[in-house]
Design a protein around this motif. Structure first.
Motif, PDB file in Angstrom:
ATOM      1  N   VAL A  46       0.807  -1.217   0.000  1.00  0.00           N
ATOM      2  CA  VAL A  46       0.000   0.000   0.000  1.00  0.00           C
ATOM      3  C   VAL A  46       0.844   1.273   0.000  1.00  0.00           C
ATOM      4  CG1 VAL A  46      -2.010  -1.091   1.064  1.00  0.00           C
ATOM      5  CG2 VAL A  46      -0.286  -0.045   2.517  1.00  0.00           C
ATOM      6  N   GLU A  47       2.093   1.187   0.431  1.00  0.00           N
ATOM      7  CA  GLU A  47       2.948   2.371   0.498  1.00  0.00           C
ATOM      8  C   GLU A  47       3.238   2.944  -0.880  1.00  0.00           C
ATOM      9  OE1 GLU A  47       3.497   3.789   3.352  1.00  0.00           O
ATOM     10  OE2 GLU A  47       2.588   2.102   4.397  1.00  0.00           O
ATOM     11  N   LYS A  48       3.190   2.131  -1.925  1.00  0.00           N
ATOM     12  CA  LYS A  48       3.543   2.576  -3.274  1.00  0.00           C
ATOM     13  C   LYS A  48       2.340   3.007  -4.101  1.00  0.00           C
ATOM     14  CE  LYS A  48       7.687  -0.236  -3.696  1.00  0.00           C
ATOM     15  NZ  LYS A  48       8.359  -1.249  -4.492  1.00  0.00           N
ATOM     16  N   LEU A  49       1.136   2.885  -3.564  1.00  0.00           N
ATOM     17  CA  LEU A  49      -0.062   3.156  -4.355  1.00  0.00           C
ATOM     18  C   LEU A  49      -0.611   4.557  -4.121  1.00  0.00           C
ATOM     19  CD1 LEU A  49      -1.926  -0.257  -3.958  1.00  0.00           C
ATOM     20  CD2 LEU A  49      -0.410   0.478  -5.802  1.00  0.00           C
ATOM     21  N   HIS A  50      -1.162   5.144  -5.178  1.00  0.00           N
ATOM     22  CA  HIS A  50      -1.821   6.446  -5.126  1.00  0.00           C
ATOM     23  C   HIS A  50      -3.150   6.296  -4.379  1.00  0.00           C
ATOM     24  CE1 HIS A  50      -3.949   9.987  -6.735  1.00  0.00           C
ATOM     25  NE2 HIS A  50      -2.746  10.504  -6.879  1.00  0.00           N
ATOM     26  N   GLU A  51      -3.647   7.383  -3.804  1.00  0.00           N
ATOM     27  CA  GLU A  51      -4.917   7.358  -3.071  1.00  0.00           C
ATOM     28  C   GLU A  51      -6.058   6.814  -3.924  1.00  0.00           C
ATOM     29  OE1 GLU A  51      -3.196  10.340  -3.370  1.00  0.00           O
ATOM     30  OE2 GLU A  51      -2.318  10.498  -1.376  1.00  0.00           O
ATOM     31  N   CYS A  52      -6.060   7.169  -5.203  1.00  0.00           N
ATOM     32  CA  CYS A  52      -7.107   6.693  -6.107  1.00  0.00           C
ATOM     33  C   CYS A  52      -7.090   5.169  -6.195  1.00  0.00           C
ATOM     34  CB  CYS A  52      -6.920   7.301  -7.500  1.00  0.00           C
ATOM     35  SG  CYS A  52      -8.070   6.677  -8.736  1.00  0.00           S
ATOM     36  N   THR A  53      -5.911   4.596  -6.315  1.00  0.00           N
ATOM     37  CA  THR A  53      -5.793   3.140  -6.396  1.00  0.00           C
ATOM     38  C   THR A  53      -6.220   2.509  -5.076  1.00  0.00           C
ATOM     39  OG1 THR A  53      -3.959   3.420  -7.929  1.00  0.00           O
ATOM     40  CG2 THR A  53      -4.233   1.235  -6.965  1.00  0.00           C
ATOM     41  N   LEU A  54      -5.819   3.098  -3.963  1.00  0.00           N
ATOM     42  CA  LEU A  54      -6.197   2.565  -2.658  1.00  0.00           C
ATOM     43  C   LEU A  54      -7.710   2.572  -2.464  1.00  0.00           C
ATOM     44  CD1 LEU A  54      -3.396   4.162  -0.475  1.00  0.00           C
ATOM     45  CD2 LEU A  54      -3.652   1.739  -1.055  1.00  0.00           C
ATOM     46  N   ASP A  55      -8.364   3.656  -2.892  1.00  0.00           N
ATOM     47  CA  ASP A  55      -9.820   3.734  -2.744  1.00  0.00           C
ATOM     48  C   ASP A  55     -10.557   2.843  -3.739  1.00  0.00           C
ATOM     49  OD1 ASP A  55      -9.809   5.388  -0.559  1.00  0.00           O
ATOM     50  OD2 ASP A  55     -10.038   7.235  -1.717  1.00  0.00           O
ATOM     51  N   ASN A  56      -9.862   2.347  -4.730  1.00  0.00           N
ATOM     52  CA  ASN A  56     -10.444   1.442  -5.729  1.00  0.00           C
ATOM     53  C   ASN A  56      -9.694   0.115  -5.732  1.00  0.00           C
ATOM     54  OD1 ASN A  56     -12.498   3.107  -7.352  1.00  0.00           O
ATOM     55  ND2 ASN A  56     -10.733   4.471  -7.215  1.00  0.00           N
ATOM     56  N   ILE A  57      -9.313  -0.349  -4.552  1.00  0.00           N
ATOM     57  CA  ILE A  57      -8.442  -1.515  -4.427  1.00  0.00           C
ATOM     58  C   ILE A  57      -9.047  -2.780  -5.044  1.00  0.00           C
ATOM     59  CG2 ILE A  57      -9.198  -2.211  -2.101  1.00  0.00           C
ATOM     60  CD1 ILE A  57      -5.551  -2.158  -3.365  1.00  0.00           C
ATOM     61  N   GLU A  58     -10.358  -2.953  -4.925  1.00  0.00           N
ATOM     62  CA  GLU A  58     -10.976  -4.153  -5.505  1.00  0.00           C
ATOM     63  C   GLU A  58     -10.859  -4.148  -7.023  1.00  0.00           C
ATOM     64  OE1 GLU A  58     -12.624  -2.436  -3.066  1.00  0.00           O
ATOM     65  OE2 GLU A  58     -12.961  -3.882  -1.456  1.00  0.00           O
ATOM     66  N   LYS A  59     -11.086  -2.996  -7.657  1.00  0.00           N
ATOM     67  CA  LYS A  59     -10.931  -2.876  -9.117  1.00  0.00           C
ATOM     68  C   LYS A  59      -9.480  -3.127  -9.518  1.00  0.00           C
ATOM     69  CE  LYS A  59     -14.560   0.416 -10.306  1.00  0.00           C
ATOM     70  NZ  LYS A  59     -14.820   1.756 -10.843  1.00  0.00           N
ATOM     71  N   TYR A  60      -8.562  -2.528  -8.779  1.00  0.00           N
ATOM     72  CA  TYR A  60      -7.135  -2.687  -9.060  1.00  0.00           C
ATOM     73  C   TYR A  60      -6.738  -4.164  -9.028  1.00  0.00           C
ATOM     74  CZ  TYR A  60      -2.130  -2.813  -7.926  1.00  0.00           C
ATOM     75  OH  TYR A  60      -0.795  -3.119  -7.888  1.00  0.00           O
TER      76      TYR A  60
END
Length: 158
Positions: A46-60
């Motif tokens: 999670v340290e390397k991911l943008h906030e957008c990716t974190l909030d859309n983790i299931e899609k990612y």
């Protein structure tokens, strides 16, 4: 994002934001009390991911290898970059013009970092001219205008 350790006391599977780890966009650890944990952040750096990716983790996590390898042109037109490279680094700096970009899962496209932002409350990417109104708890357009939803003034101090 904070690097502080978060633990949960869940008795369930950590499937919603009642889980302190999930709410803070963190994986559960061995110190957590959960059983049969299904926290979507588990196994993700999670340290390397943008906030957008974190909030859309299931899609990612559902992105196929082909989608992650697909190259997209940066808005500057200088180069093409694989979606996975942009997602897994949080931000990508163009090697020619030095502009910063990220791949917005919300928009399904590349976003220029200084022209957009990700609202952590609404959990969506926004244009730089939008702001989050604390009065009605919605994002609204116009940096110097009153909120188009409730009429309150910008809390951004413009």
């Amino acid at each position: 994002m904070s690097t502080e350790s978060t633990t949960c006391k869940c008795k369930g599977k950590c499937k919603n934001n009642r889980c302190a780890c999930r709410k803070n966009r963190r994986p559960c650890s061995d110190d957590c009390k959960c059983k049969d944990c299904q926290n979507p952040y588990n196994g993700v750096d999670v340290e390397k991911l943008h906030e957008c990716t974190l909030d859309n983790i299931e899609k990612y996590k559902r992105y196929s290898k082909e989608k992650l390898e697909r190259k997209v042109e940066l808005p500057c037109g200088c180069e093409e970059v694989a979606i996975g490279v942009m997602l897994e680094g949080g931000e990508y700096t163009c090697s020619e013009c030095d502009e910063d970009y990220y791949y917005s899962i919300c928009w399904g496209d590349v976003a220029q970092d200084n022209c957009s932002w990700h609202c952590e409350i609404c959990k969506t990417c926004r244009d730089w001219r939008e702001w989050h109104c604390d009065n009605c708890n919605k994002c609204t357009y116009g940096v110097t205008l009153p909120c188009e939803n409730c009429g309150a003034s910008s809390s951004m101090g413009y």
